[in-house]
Design a protein around this motif. Structure first.
Motif, PDB file in Angstrom:
ATOM      1  N   UNK A  23     -13.413  55.634 -26.205  1.00 30.46           N
ATOM      2  CA  UNK A  23     -13.043  54.217 -26.261  1.00 30.46           C
ATOM      3  C   UNK A  23     -12.882  53.628 -24.867  1.00 30.46           C
ATOM      4  N   UNK A  24     -13.570  54.190 -23.886  1.00 32.76           N
ATOM      5  CA  UNK A  24     -13.527  53.669 -22.522  1.00 32.76           C
ATOM      6  C   UNK A  24     -14.957  53.435 -22.055  1.00 32.76           C
ATOM      7  N   UNK A  25     -15.115  52.504 -21.126  1.00 33.93           N
ATOM      8  CA  UNK A  25     -16.436  52.191 -20.577  1.00 33.93           C
ATOM      9  C   UNK A  25     -16.292  51.883 -19.097  1.00 33.93           C
ATOM     10  N   UNK A  26     -17.396  52.057 -18.377  1.00 27.69           N
ATOM     11  CA  UNK A  26     -17.417  51.854 -16.931  1.00 27.69           C
ATOM     12  C   UNK A  26     -18.543  50.893 -16.577  1.00 27.69           C
ATOM     13  N   UNK A  72     -15.889  48.133 -12.545  1.00 26.75           N
ATOM     14  CA  UNK A  72     -14.919  47.794 -13.582  1.00 26.75           C
ATOM     15  C   UNK A  72     -14.735  48.934 -14.556  1.00 26.75           C
ATOM     16  N   UNK A  73     -13.561  48.998 -15.148  1.00 27.50           N
ATOM     17  CA  UNK A  73     -13.282  49.958 -16.210  1.00 27.50           C
ATOM     18  C   UNK A  73     -12.600  49.221 -17.347  1.00 27.50           C
ATOM     19  N   UNK A  74     -12.859  49.681 -18.561  1.00 29.46           N
ATOM     20  CA  UNK A  74     -12.362  49.023 -19.762  1.00 29.46           C
ATOM     21  C   UNK A  74     -11.870  50.086 -20.736  1.00 29.46           C
ATOM     22  N   UNK A  75     -10.660  49.906 -21.205  1.00 28.83           N
ATOM     23  CA  UNK A  75     -10.025  50.882 -22.083  1.00 28.83           C
ATOM     24  C   UNK A  75      -9.602  50.179 -23.365  1.00 28.83           C
ATOM     25  N   UNK A  76     -10.254  50.555 -24.486  1.00 30.45           N
ATOM     26  CA  UNK A  76      -9.964  49.929 -25.762  1.00 30.45           C
ATOM     27  C   UNK A  76      -8.896  50.627 -26.574  1.00 30.45           C
ATOM     28  N   UNK A  77      -8.255  51.643 -26.016  1.00 32.49           N
ATOM     29  CA  UNK A  77      -7.217  52.401 -26.699  1.00 32.49           C
ATOM     30  C   UNK A  77      -7.773  53.073 -27.951  1.00 32.49           C
ATOM     31  N   UNK A 131      -9.367  40.552 -33.506  1.00 28.53           N
ATOM     32  CA  UNK A 131      -8.446  41.593 -33.941  1.00 28.53           C
ATOM     33  C   UNK A 131      -8.403  42.788 -32.995  1.00 28.53           C
ATOM     34  N   UNK A 132      -9.409  42.944 -32.133  1.00 31.49           N
ATOM     35  CA  UNK A 132      -9.482  44.093 -31.245  1.00 31.49           C
ATOM     36  C   UNK A 132      -9.335  43.631 -29.801  1.00 31.49           C
ATOM     37  N   UNK A 133      -8.874  44.536 -28.955  1.00 27.40           N
ATOM     38  CA  UNK A 133      -8.688  44.187 -27.556  1.00 27.40           C
ATOM     39  C   UNK A 133      -8.867  45.382 -26.657  1.00 27.40           C
ATOM     40  N   UNK A 134      -8.791  45.134 -25.338  1.00 30.21           N
ATOM     41  CA  UNK A 134      -8.983  46.214 -24.373  1.00 30.21           C
ATOM     42  C   UNK A 134      -8.330  45.834 -23.056  1.00 30.21           C
ATOM     43  N   UNK A 135      -7.816  46.844 -22.357  1.00 29.18           N
ATOM     44  CA  UNK A 135      -7.404  46.673 -20.969  1.00 29.18           C
ATOM     45  C   UNK A 135      -8.663  46.614 -20.111  1.00 29.18           C
TER      46      UNK A 135
END
Length: 1441
Positions: free
Chosen positions: A871-874, A889-894, A942-946
Motif C-alpha cells: 500500500x505504498x508507492x514511490x 515523492x512517497x505515498x502511504x495508503x495505510x 472514502x480512501x486516503x493516503x499520507x
C-alpha cells in the motif's frame, strides 16, 4: 480550468433572464450577472443554429434575479460515475464579468438522476443516462431563493463527498458555500478559488442538485409499494384481487381498495415471521406473521425484478430478533409516513440524516410510536434539542450526538425510563437540574463538548457509573469533587488540557477504579488517595513524577512522559501489565521486582543501564520489552522461567547469558538486533534441545559463521534475521536441520554462496540475501512454498534453474548484479513470475552525459512485510522539467493501495502545471496537494493516503545560484536531510498524537476522537490526501518547508511512518553514510526496520546529493582531439526487451532502479536480446572517453541536443542505435485499463506485440536522454545561434522524427515540443506507471486516469488483466513520404545494425501528424552525405504511436 474550449457536440444555450437591461450591463443588488450577452451560436452535427435574442416571458421570467444560466447536455464522460468533463465556452462578456470581481463565479447544477452503476467490465456504455448540467453565473451573495425564483425550481440540494444530500435553506448562498469549502481546504488566492469553484472535478467533493436525486436502491430500502395480485390466507376459498401493497419498516401493509389508501388497511407484522417462495405460482411470495394468531398473505408479482426486490427486503425484516428499523444515512428529511403503521417498532435508527421538526413525517410525529425504546438521532444538524422526543415516555436509549446542541431542555426529566443518554460532540456547557431526576440513567455521554467543570447534577445520578467527558475544557480536577460522586467508577478525562489534579484533604476516593488522563498537560500526578484504583492511563503528558496506591492496581500505562521514577505503595501485587516506555528512567524501582503477578513490562526507549536480576528471574513475567536502552549485560538465569517474549534490541550487549535458551524453555520471540554480540548462547546443554524459539532477530551485530552451529538446536525456528553481521558462510549441514524455517534474512554479510541444503527447508517462503558477494544462484526455486527471493546487490553470474518454477513464486529481485547473464531458457521460465526485477549492465556513453550531469542520484526500496499487499508507492524523477531539477515523492495508503497509485501517477504532472502558475514555493506546493486531492475523484471520497513531495530546484529569482529543496507533506511520511553527518528534519508529522495544534483544531470542529486517537475511529492523521468524507476534520493542506542546499548536504532520506517508527533519524543517517550506493542504502533501511519488529509496509527513498559550493556540477572538459566513441561492451546485456513495431522505450541507466514488462511473452520475443552477445556489441575505433559533464550554470554549446551532420565525432558515434542501459522487470498479469483505443491517447512507454508484452519506463529515474555534439560548419553555427533563443539553448522543432533500430526492430517516434514534453513527468518518467504490485496504469489525462484505474477489472490475484490482442495504436506508423529517406538512412548504418523491411501501413492507422501536404522541413538534414553517415541526435521520448 473553468473556461475551456467548447465541445462541438455539446449544446450551449445562453438565456438572458432579465428584460430591459442596459446595453452596457450592470451588476444587480444580489451580485448576479445581468449583462446583456451576445447571441450564442449552437454547433450541433454541422448545423449552425442561432439562439434568438430576447427575454423569457410568462411564469418563467423573473426580472428581479438577473442570473445567467448556461445549459449543457449530452456531456462527454471521462470514465467517472460521479464527475463529468465540462467543456464549455464562456463568452467574452462572461469572462470579463468573472474577472471583474473574485466574488463572482459559476455554480454547476446537476439534475436529479443518479447515474446507475457501470458494468463490471468494458468502458461506459453510450446509452448510460447522462446527468443534466446547468452552469449558473452568480455571485457569493446570490441566495438559493433567488436561484430557484429564476429557474422556477422548488429548491436546491447539496451533496458533500458523494455522501448525503441535504436541502438548502432559502437564505443559503451556494457559491459562498463553495468558496468557504475551498478556503477551508487551504486555497488562499481569491482568483484561484474562483477558478477551482468552476471546475467540474469539484463535484466529487461538493455538488449541487436542482432537485432531490433519485436513488432506486435507497428507495427500496426505505419503502416498497405497488399494485399486485393478493390473496389472504392459505385457504383456496379466498380469491385473488388487485390491491396496493406496501412494505415499510417492519410491516406488510395491504389496502382494502385497489389504488387507494382511503379504505381499511391490513397490517401484517413481519419480525419473527416467514417469507417463502410459492413454487406452484410464478413470482409469488407468501408472507406470514409470527405468533399463535399468525396471518398469511400471498402476493403475486408481475416481474422477476419486483419479486427479487421484495423477497430480499422482506427477508431482512423477518430475520430480525427485535423490531428494528434502520434508516440511517438516507438523506431523509422526514420519516416515511407508512412507517407509522408499524406500531411494533421498538428501535428506530435515524442517524446521519437531515430530519426536520415539521411535516407529516417530521420529528413532531415520533411520539406516535407507542412502543419505541431506542431512538438514534445523531448527526442530523438539528441545532436545537427536539423537545418532542421528551414525550416518548417509553424511551430507554436516546442518542443526540453531533447535532450542534447548545442546551438541554428541562423536559428531559419526563423520560423516567431513560437508561442511556448520548450527548457527545455538541456545544453543551451545562446540564439542567431536571436531569438529576432520571433515577434509571446509567450511561451519560458528554465527551467533546464545552464543559469547564464536572456538572454538579451528576451527584444525583446515582446509577451512572462512568463519567465520559473526554475532549472538554476541564483544566483542573479536584478529587474532592469525585469523592462526592460515590457512584462513579470509571472516569474518562482525556484530551481536556488538564494542568493539575488537586488533593486538598486526606479523604480517600474509594469508588474510582479506572481513570483515563492521557493526552493532557500534567507535569506531576499524585493519586495515592484513590486507594482502589485498578487501571490508569496517563500516557502523552509531561509527567516528571508519578505517585500511586498499589492496593488494587492491575494495569499502568504511563508511556511518553518525562518520568525519572514511579512511586507506588504498597507493592502492587495485583499488577499484571505496565508500560513505562519513552521516559527518562535510569533504573527500575525495587518494587517492580516484588510484583508477584506482573506478566508484561515495557521499558523501551529509556536510559536503563542494567536490569535487576530478580526481574528476569520472575516466575510471572512473560513479556519483557527493554530495547533502546543502555544495557551492557543481561543477568544470568537461576531457574526455569516462563518468559515468552524478550526484546533487547538497540543496547550495548556483547554477550547473552549462556543459560538463556535452556532456562527459558517457553521463549518464542527474541530480538537482540543492533547490539555488539559476537556469539549466541547454545540452545541446550546436551545434544537434545527443548527449545520452542520461533522468531530470532540477530541483525546488526558482530556475529560470524560460528553462530550457525548454535542455531541448530532451535528446530522450531520460523523466522531468522541475521542480516548485517560478519558471516563469511553458513554451515550447510546446520541449515538443513532448520526444517520449520519460513523466513530467512541473510542480507549485508560477506556470503559467497548459500548452501544447497537450503532446499531442505520445505516451508521457506521468503529468502532475503541482498548486499552480499553471492556468485551462484541458490537452489531455492524448487521449494514448494517459496514466494519472495531477493538476491539483489550481489555478484551473480549465472542461474541454474529447475525444469519448472513453483506456482507460489511471486517476486524475484536480481537487480544490482552487474555480471549476471540470462539465457533464453531462463527467461522463458521467468515469464511466469508476477514480478521479476532485473537490471542491465551500465556502460557510460556520450548519450549518458545528461544523466551524469545531475548532481544527484537515488535508490528506493519497498517491502510489504507481513501484509498481503503493498500500500505504498514511490515517485522519483532525477531529471524534472527543463532545467536541472528533481522530484521525489512517497505515498502511504495505510490499508488501501488505490490512492497511493493514483498519486504516484498524477502528482508529478500536477506539480508541473502549478509551476507554470506560481514561483512561490508555499503557493505551488500547497496547490499541488490540493489539486491532487481534487483529482482523486471518487477514490478520494472514502480512501486516503499520507504523501510527501520533494522538489529540488533553483530559486526563480536566482537561476544561477544554489539549489533549494522544497518539501511538502501531509500525514506521517517524513523527510530528513543529512548535513555534516547530522539529521535535519524537513517535514512535519500530522498525527493527533504528535501535533498539539492539529489536535486542538480537530477538537474545535467537534470530531469524535476514539481512545486510540483516531478521527471517528478511521485515521490518526489530521491531514491526508483523500478521505474527504472526514472533512473538515481531515484536510489536504500540506506543511511546506524550503531548505537551501549546500556542499555540506550529503543525502536525503524519505520514508513512511513504519520506517521512522523503527529507525531513528540519527541511525538512518549513519546507515546511509556507511552504504554509499543509494539503492543498497534504501534496502538496508527497510531490512533494519523489519528486523526491529516492523510488520507493516515499509518504504524508503535515498537521494545522494553531489552539490558544490556554487551548485556547479561541471567536470573538466575532455580533449577535443579525441573522437567521441562509446566504450566497447565486453559482455552481453543481461536483460533488454524487443520492442514492438511502434514503440520506443526510454531506458534508464540509474542503478538499482526498476522498470517493468509483462512477462507473458515467449523466449523468442525477449531472448533475442537478453543474454545475447553479438547483437549488443558495437564497433569502436578507439578507446572510450566519457563526454564532458556540464551543469545548468555552465551549459555546453549544443544545438537542441542534436548531433549535426558533419560535426566532429558524428561519424563514429552510434547514437541512438546503441542499446540504452536500463533496469527492467518482467511482470505478468499486467494492465489493461479498460480504455477504448479509439478514444484515448496511445499508451506511452508500453510495447504490445500481440502477446501481452507491456514495457514501462522506470518511473523512479527516467531522465531524458539528450544527445549532444559540437557544431562545426558555419551553417551549423548559425543554427546554434538561432537555437540559443530558446530557454537553456534548446530549440523546439515541429514535425521532427527520431528513427532508431534496436535489435533489428524499427521504431518511429513522432517529435513533439521538447519543452512541453520535458515539463510533464507523464512523458519523462511516468510513461508506464509503476505500481507497487507490478501493474501498469496508462498515463492518461489526469481527470480520466483516476476513475479508469479504479474501475478497471481486477483478477482475484490483485493484478490487472493484460490485453490479448493488438490495439490500433500498437501498429508501426511511418509516413510514406519518409519511407525512402528512412531506408537510405538505415541502409547507411548496415555496419551497425540490420533493419527489416518496413511494414505496410494501413491507411486508417496513419498518425495525422504525418499526413502533411508538404514535406517535413527537417528532411534534408537527415539525408546521408558523403563519407560516414551521421546519426541524428535528439531527445528520445518513450511513446507509442
Amino acid at each position: 480550468m473553468a473556461m475551456e474550449d467548447v465541445d462541438n457536440n455539446s449544446a450551449v444555450e445562453a438565456t438572458n433572464t432579465k428584460t430591459g437591461i442596459k446595453k452596457g450591463g450592470d451588476v444587480g443588488d444580489n451580485g448576479a450577472c445581468i449583462d446583456r450577452q451576445p447571441d450564442t451560436v449552437v454547433h450541433r452535427a454541422g448545423l449552425n443554429q442561432t439562439a434568438g435574442r430576447g427575454s423569457r416571458s410568462g411564469h418563467g421570467a423573473h426580472a428581479a434575479t438577473g442570473i445567467r444560466v448556461l445549459k449543457q447536455r449530452n456531456i462527454k464522460r471521462n470514465g467517472s460515475r460521479g464527475c463529468v468533463a465540462r467543456k464549455t465556452r464562456f463568452g467574452s462578456r462572461e469572462r470579463d464579468w468573472l474577472k471583474g470581481d473574485t466574488q463572482r463565479g459559476c455554480v454547476c447544477l446537476y439534475g436529479g438522476t443518479v447515474d446507475p452503476q457501470p458494468p463490471a467490465t468494458g468502458p461506459q456504455a453510450s446509452s448510460t443516462p447522462q446527468t443534466d448540467l446547468q452552469l449558473v453565473l452568480c455571485s457569493t451573495s446570490t441566495t438559493v431563493e433567488e436561484l430557484c425564483a429564476q429557474r422556477n425550481g422548488q429548491g436546491l440540494y447539496v451533496q458533500l463527498h458523494g455522501d448525503l444530500v441535504r436541502r438548502l435553506d432559502p437564505a443559503e448562498r451556494p457559491l459562498h458555500m463553495v468558496y468557504d469549502y475551498l478556503a477551508a481546504l487551504g486555497y488562499a488566492d481569491p482568483m484561484r478559488v474562483q477558478q477551482e469553484a468552476a471546475n467540474s472535478d469539484l463535484s466529487c467533493l461538493i455538488r449541487f442538485y436542482s432537485e432531490h436525486p433519485v436513488n432506486a436502491d435507497q428507495q427500496e430500502r426505505t419503502l416498497l409499494k405497488g399494485v399486485f395480485s393478493v390473496r389472504k390466507g392459505k385457504s383456496q376459498l379466498h380469491k385473488w384481487a388487485e390491491r396496493q401493497v406496501i412494505l415499510c419498516g417492519t410491516c406488510l401493509i395491504v389496502a382494502s381498495v385497489k389504488d387507494s389508501l382511503t379504505g381499511k388497511m391490513h397490517i401484517l407484522p413481519l419480525v419473527g415471521g416467514k417469507v417463502e417462495e410459492v413454487r406452484r405460482r410464478q413470482h409469488c411470495l407468501m408472507f406470514s406473521s409470527a405468533g399463535s394468531q399468525a396471518q398469511t398473505y400471498f402476493v403475486n408479482f408481475d416481474t422477476l425484478s419486483d419479486y427479487q426486490r421484495w423477497h430480499r427486503q422482506a427477508s431482512k425484516v423477518v430475520s430480525q430478533t427485535v423490531s428494528l428499523v434502520d434508516l440511517s444515512c438516507y438523506s431523509l428529511e422526514t420519516v416515511p409516513e407508512y412507517l407509522f403503521y408499524s406500531q411494533d417498532i421498538t428501535h428506530l435508527n435515524l442517524r446521519h440524516n437531515f430530519m426536520s421538526l415539521q411535516g407529516p413525517g417530521g420529528l413532531l410525529n415520533l411520539p406516535r410510536f407507542s412502543q419505541l425504546k431506542s431512538l438514534n438521532l445523531s448527526h442530523n444538524r438539528l441545532g436545537v434539542f427536539p423537545e418532542c422526543v421528551c414525550e416518548i415516555l417509553t424511551l430507554t436509549e436516546l442518542n443526540l450526538s453531533c447535532n450542534s446542541l447548545h442546551n438541554v431542555p428541562a423536559q428531559i426529566g419526563n423520560l423516567q425510563s431513560l437508561q442511556t443518554l448520548s450527548l457527545d460532540g455538541n456545544h453543551l456547557s451545562s446540564l439542567p437540574e431536571e436531569l438529576g431526576g432520571l433515577n434509571q440513567l446509567n450511561g451519560l455521554g458528554l465527551s467533546f463538548n464545552n464543559f469547564s467543570h464536572i456538572p454538579a447534577v451528576l451527584e444525583r445520578l446515582s446509577a451512572v457509573d462512568k463519567l465520559a467527558m473526554a475532549g472538554n475544557r476541564v483544566e483542573s480536577l479536584e478529587l474532592c469533587t469525585l469523592s462526592k460522586m460515590s457512584h462513579l467508577k470509571n472516569i474518562d478525562l482525556r484530551l481536556n488540557g488538564l494542568h493539575s489534579v488537586k488533593t486538598e484533604d486526606l479523604e480517600a476516593v474509594s469508588q474510582v477504579t479506572q481513570l483515563d488522563l492521557r493526552d493532557n498537560c500534567l507535569e506531576s500526578l499524585d493519586l495515592s488517595s484513590i486507594c482502589n484504583l485498578e487501571t490508569l492511563h496517563c500516557q502523552r503528558n509531561q509527567l516528571g513524577t508519578l505517585t500511586l496506591s498499589g492496593f488494587t492496581l492491575r494495569m499502568l500505562n504511563a508511556s511518553s512522559n518525562r518520568l525519572t521514577t514511579v512511586n507506588i505503595y504498597p507493592v502492587p501485587n495485583q499488577l499484571t501489565q505496565m508500560d513505562l516506555s519513552q521516559n527518562l528512567l535510569e533504573y527500575l524501582p525495587d518494587w517492580v521486582c516484588d510484583c508477584r503477578k506482573i506478566e508484561m513490562l515495557d521499558v523501551t526507549h529509556n536510559l536503563l543501564s542494567e536490569l535487576p536480576p530478580r526481574l528476569l528471574n520472575s516466575l510471572s513475567l512473560r513479556k519483557l520489552l527493554a530495547g533502546n536502552n543502555r544495557l551492557q549485560r543481561v543477568p544470568d538465569l537461576l531457574d526455569h522461567i516462563p518468559l515468552e517474549v524478550l526484546d533487547l534490541q538497540h543496547n550495548k550487549l556483547s554477550e547473552l547469558p549462556d543459560s538463556l535458551f535452556y532456562k527459558a524453555l517457553n521463549l518464542k520471540y527474541l530480538n537482540v538486533s543492533a547490539n555488539a554480540l559476537e556469539n549466541i548462547p547454545p540452545s541446550s546443554q546436551s545434544e537434545e534441545s527443548l527449545s520452542t524459539l520461533q522468531e530470532l532477530y540477530l541483525t546488526g551485530n558482530n556475529l560470524n559463521e560460528n553462530c550457525g552451529t548454535l542455531l541448530v538446536g532451535h528446530q522450531n525456528l520460523r523466522i531468522l534475521h541475521i542480516a548485517y553481521n560478519q558471516l563469511l558462510s553458513f554451515p550447510a549441514s546446520k541449515l538443513s536441520k532448520l526444517e520449520m524455517l519460513e523466513e530467512l534474512n541473510l542480507s549485508g554479510n560477506k556470503l559467497k554462496t548459500i548452501p544447497s541444503t537450503v532446499s531442505s527447508c520445505k516451508r521457506l517462503h521468503t529468502l532475503i540475501a541482498h548486499s552480499n558477494h553471492i556468485t551462484v544462484f541458490p537452489e531455492i526455486l524448487n521449494l514448494p512454498e517459496i514466494k519472495l527471493v531477493d538476491l539483489s546487490c550481489n555478484e551473480l553470474t549465472d542461474i541454474q534453474l529447475p525444469e519448472s518454477l513453483p506456482a507460489t513464486l511471486q517476486e524475484l529481485d536480481l537487480t544490482g548484479n552487474s555480471t549476471l547473464t540470462l539465457e533464453h531458457k531462463t527467461l522463458n521460465l521467468f515469464s511466469h513470475i508476477p514480478t521479476l526485477k532485473l537490471d542491465q549492465k551500465s556502460s557510460t556513453t556520450p548519450g549518458d552525459s545528461l544523466s551524469a550531469s545531475t548532481p544527484w542520484n537515488h535508490g528506493y526500496s519497498e517491502m510489504s512485510g507481513q501484509r498481503n499487499k503493498l500500500c505504498v508507492s514511490v515517485l522519483a524523477v532525477d531529471r524534472f522539467g527543463d532545467n536541472v531539477e528533481a522530484c521525489y515523492g512517497i505515498f502511504d495508503g495505510d490499508r488501501n493501495e488505490e490512492v497511493p497509485r493514483l498519486l504516484q501517477c498524477t502528482m508529478g504532472d500536477v506539480l508541473c502545471e502549478e509551476l507554470q502558475h506560481s514561483s512561490v514555493d508555499n503557493v505551488y506546493m500547497c496547490n499541488t496537494f490540493l489539486t491532487s486531492h481534487r483529482k482523486l475523484g471518487m477514490a478520494g471520497q472514502k480512501l486516503g493516503a499520507s504523501a510527501l513531495l520533494c522538489y529540488i530546484h533553483h530559486e526563480p529569482s536566482d537561476p544561477g545560484g544554489n539549489f533549494s529543496l522544497t518539501v511538502a507533506n501531509v500525514g506521517t511520511c517524513q523527510a530528513v536531510l543529512c548535513r555534516d553527518g547530522q539529521p535535519v528534519p524537513l517535514s512535519k508529522v500530522y498525527s493527533l498524537e504528535n501535533c498539539t495544534e492539529e489536535m486542538e483544531r480537530v477538537k474545535l470542529s467537534k470530531a469524535i476522537i476514539t481512545e486510540d486517537n483516531k478521527v471517528s475511529g478511521v485515521t490518526c492523521c489530521s491531514r491526508l490526501l483523500g478521505c474527504s468524507y472526514l472533512s473538515p476534520w481531515v484536510l489536504p493542506k500540506p506543511w511546506v518547508h524550503t531548505e537551501l542546499l549546500c556542499s555540506r548536504d550529503e543525502f536525503l532520506i524519505l520514508g513512511n511512518r513504519a520506517l521512522f517508527e523503527r529507525v531513528a533519524f540519527q541511525e538512518a543517517v549513519c546507515t546511509v553514510q556507511a552504504v554509499r550506493d543509494p539503492c543498497a542504502a534504501a534496502k538496508k533501511l527497510c531490512s533494519l526496520a523489519q528486523s526491529y519488529g516492523c510488520k507493516d509496509n515499509i518504504e524508503a527513498v535515498v537521494v545522494s546529493l553531489h552539490i558544490g559550493e556554487d551548485s556547479c556540477t561541471c567536470e573538466p572538459p575532455v580533449s577535443t582531439t579525441e573522437p567521441r566513441v562509446p566504450p566497447p561492451t565486453s559482455a552481453s546485456v543481461p536483460v533488454t526487451v524487443t520492442p514492438g513495431p511502434s514503440d520506443l522505450p526510454t531506458l534508464s541507466s540509474s542503478s538499482g532502479v526498476v522498470s517493468e514488462f509483462s512477462s507473458e511473452t515467449s523466449a523468442s520475443e525477449v531472448g533475442s536480446e537478453a543474454g545475447s552477445t553479438a547483437s549488443d556489441e558495437h564497433p569502436s575505433s578507439g578507446p572510450a572517453s566519457r563526454p564532458e559533464r556540464r551543469c545548468s550554470l555552465h551549459p555546453a554549446t549544443t544545438l537542441c541536443g542534436f548531433m549535426v551532420p558533419g560535426a566532429p565525432g558524428a561519424a563514429t558515434h552510434p547514437g541512438l542505435f546503441q542499446r540504452q542501459p536500463s533496469s527492467a522487470t518482467f511482470s505478468s498479469n499486467q494492465s489493461d485499463n479498460g480504455l477504448d483505443s479509439d478514444d484515448e491517447a496511445p499508451l506511452e512507454g508500453v510495447i504490445s506485440n500481440g502477446s501481452k508484452l507491456e514495457v514501462e519506463v522506470d518511473i523512479h529515474c527516467c531522465a531524458f536522454q539528450l544527445r549532444s555534439g559540437a557544431p562545426d560548419s558555419p551553417k551549423d553555427l548559425d543554427l546554434e545561434k538561432r537555437g540559443s533563443n530558446y530557454p537553456n539553448g534548446k530549440m523546439r522543432r515541429q514535425n521532427s522524427v527520431v528513427v532508431s533500430a534496436t535489435n533489428g526492430c524499427l521504431l518511429a517516434v513522432c517529435g513533439r515540443e521538447i519543452a512541453d514534453l520535458k515539463k510533464s513527468p507523464s512523458t519523462s518518467s511516468l510513461f508506464g506507471k509503476k505500481l507497487s504490485n507490478g501493474s501498469v496504469v496508462v498515463p492518461e489525462d489526469s481527470h480520466n486516469l483516476i476513475e479508469v484505474a479504479l474501475e478497471a477489472p481486477k483478477k482475484k490475484s490483485g493484478y490487472f488483466t493484460a490485453p490479448a490482442q493488438q490495439d490500433p495504436e500498437d501498429q508501426l506508423i511511418v509516413p510514406p513520404c519518409l519511407e525512402q529517406e528512412v531506408r537510405e538512412q538505415l541502409r547507411g548504418q548496415n555496419t551497425l545494425i540490420s533493419v527489416p523491411p518496413l511494414p505496410s501501413i494501413p491507411p486508417i492507422l496513419k498518425d495525422p501528424v504525418w499526413d502533411h501536404p508538404h514535406p517535413p522541413a527537417f528532411a534534408p538534414s537527415i539525408v546521408p552525405g558523403p563519407g560516414p553517415v551521421p546519426i541524428l541526435q535528439q531527445e528520445v521520448y518513450d511513446t507509442a504511436l
